[in-house]
Scaffold this active site. Sequence first.
Site, PDB file in Angstrom:
ATOM      1  N   HIS A   1       0.818  -1.219   0.000  1.00 16.20           N
ATOM      2  CA  HIS A   1       0.000   0.000   0.000  1.00 16.20           C
ATOM      3  C   HIS A   1       0.854   1.272   0.000  1.00 16.20           C
ATOM      4  O   HIS A   1       0.425   2.301  -0.527  1.00 16.20           O
ATOM      5  CB  HIS A   1      -0.941   0.011   1.203  1.00 16.20           C
ATOM      6  CG  HIS A   1      -1.947  -1.111   1.157  1.00 16.20           C
ATOM      7  ND1 HIS A   1      -2.731  -1.468   2.223  1.00 16.20           N
ATOM      8  CD2 HIS A   1      -2.273  -1.968   0.144  1.00 16.20           C
ATOM      9  CE1 HIS A   1      -3.498  -2.482   1.886  1.00 16.20           C
ATOM     10  NE2 HIS A   1      -3.229  -2.813   0.630  1.00 16.20           N
TER      11      HIS A   1
ATOM     12  N   PHE B   1      -0.922  -8.250   5.010  1.00 17.11           N
ATOM     13  CA  PHE B   1       0.419  -7.672   4.874  1.00 17.11           C
ATOM     14  C   PHE B   1       0.446  -6.324   4.158  1.00 17.11           C
ATOM     15  O   PHE B   1       1.395  -6.029   3.406  1.00 17.11           O
ATOM     16  CB  PHE B   1       1.367  -8.667   4.170  1.00 17.11           C
ATOM     17  CG  PHE B   1       1.148 -10.087   4.599  1.00 17.11           C
ATOM     18  CD1 PHE B   1       1.317 -10.449   5.933  1.00 17.11           C
ATOM     19  CD2 PHE B   1       0.735 -11.059   3.707  1.00 17.11           C
ATOM     20  CE1 PHE B   1       1.082 -11.747   6.361  1.00 17.11           C
ATOM     21  CE2 PHE B   1       0.487 -12.352   4.119  1.00 17.11           C
ATOM     22  CZ  PHE B   1       0.671 -12.690   5.446  1.00 17.11           C
ATOM     23  N   CYS B   2      -0.592  -5.510   4.345  1.00 21.99           N
ATOM     24  CA  CYS B   2      -0.662  -4.186   3.692  1.00 21.99           C
ATOM     25  C   CYS B   2      -0.520  -4.312   2.176  1.00 21.99           C
ATOM     26  O   CYS B   2       0.043  -3.423   1.521  1.00 21.99           O
ATOM     27  CB  CYS B   2       0.399  -3.227   4.239  1.00 21.99           C
ATOM     28  SG  CYS B   2       0.273  -2.965   5.980  1.00 21.99           S
ATOM     29  N   ALA B   3      -0.989  -5.433   1.638  1.00 21.07           N
ATOM     30  CA  ALA B   3      -0.985  -5.629   0.184  1.00 21.07           C
ATOM     31  C   ALA B   3      -2.261  -6.410  -0.116  1.00 21.07           C
ATOM     32  O   ALA B   3      -2.217  -7.543  -0.587  1.00 21.07           O
ATOM     33  CB  ALA B   3       0.264  -6.376  -0.254  1.00 21.07           C
TER      34      ALA B   3
END
Length: 475
Positions: A160, A399-401
């Site tokens: 992100h 995982f911020c993805a």
Amino acid sequence: MSIASTPPTTPEASRAATRRTAPLAHAREHLRAVPPLPVRSLSASALPAVVSGGLPVPTLDGPTDYANFDHAASTPALVSVKAAVDTALRTYSSVHRGKGYASAVTSGWYEQARAEVAAFVGAREGDEVVFTRNSTDSFTLLSRSLPRDTSVFVFESEHHAALLPWKARQTVRIPVPGSAADAVVLLREALRTRQGRNRLVVLTGASNVTGEVWPIRELAAVARRAGARVVLDAAQYAPHRRIDLGELGVDYVVLSGHKLYAPFGAGVLAGRADWLDAAAPYLPGGGATKAVTEHGVQWHTGSARHEGGSPNVIGAIALAAACHALREHGEAVEAHEQLLGKALLDGLRDIDGVQTYSLFGDGHERVAVATFTVDGVDSSLVSAVLSAEHGIGVRDGKFCAHLCVDTLLDDPYAEGPDTAVRASIGLATTAAHVQRLLAAVADLAAHGPRHEYVHTGEGWVPVDDTRDLAPARPW
Ligand code: PMP
């Protein structure tokens, strides 16, 4: 599963709190089922030491040494980084703001740190190295430095921090590729959809979800041929592979100290000076100004333009010390991680009921990261069990993805998990830790948790948690 008695605090927690694992009366013997790994850690003396080596941690069954599989989130400090920080603290003083001896020493070291980082990333003549807080900060700085009409091309699989700072109308999102070759084709096609004088391609060096190494040179060459610039997200690449801006063919690189064994709050944006020098100062204020009169402000060019205020010199020195150590020991670090990474991935693939994930296919080059799920076990329960019962630290989630993980886990034929577990290897991981993780996952996949857990607003927690998770504060 039986019903928990813990009083729920929110509607979400209320729904979650009705989940509880059944206690399993199986013994430790199961852990012996996995044969010993045919690998040993490299001799510790070949590798830079971390300050957390042998860290004792509590488990539900007594203390053990911490098995750190969470390097992709943040790494422990190197011993040499801590030593550099201790030394720098003795003379700590203002940077470029005083004439005293301590200030002169501190200012000199700050600029030497910049030179060390420049060497680490293979910066070219004329490139800037700007100290930031972290990769997120570096991407935001770059996004604010783009010429007004710039189009940005970014794969949806990006973290992100690399996906989100660009204005929506200037951004072309590229679908998550199914292979490295597919990535090259997709980028080429995307670049055809929007022309213009200023274009920027955002690339990741290594995926923070799967650890897979992207075809950086090939993608950068496609961008270059189309007249576009490239920024490389090296947050996950820099701790594991050598970077050379010129050789990789990229224009900018972004990285974080806390993922590079220097957790002292510094990150970096390095690369071409022109856009940075023409942009509005990122942090307007002291240090960024040459002169201020009642008629206006004259701003510095160069790194000072974007480093307003007193800089994080200790963070910069820590980062430089880490860059120095990794340059010196790069080959040994890579060999250590490749050895353990392969053993981890092969071992996980051999366990019944465990799925591993990849973007580009099983044989593709990776840094030492493995992402997996255990059939029928919530990923957040997997990580809770690994910690509570085995002293193993991993991360679960997206995982911020999110778009990347959603694509990887999407199964049109079955109702599957929507989050995964990530085990990431680094200098604090040993072969014995890999062995312990594989045995623990095999045991969990075959028999479930050994203790009873309940899902609360805090996620899964052991019902009778005997661990002291709040030791005395360090100050
Ligand atoms: N890019 C990647 C590939 C990452 O893994 C991360 C951190 N997980 C970031 C960017 C953002 O880094 P930071 O949290 O240090 O800003």
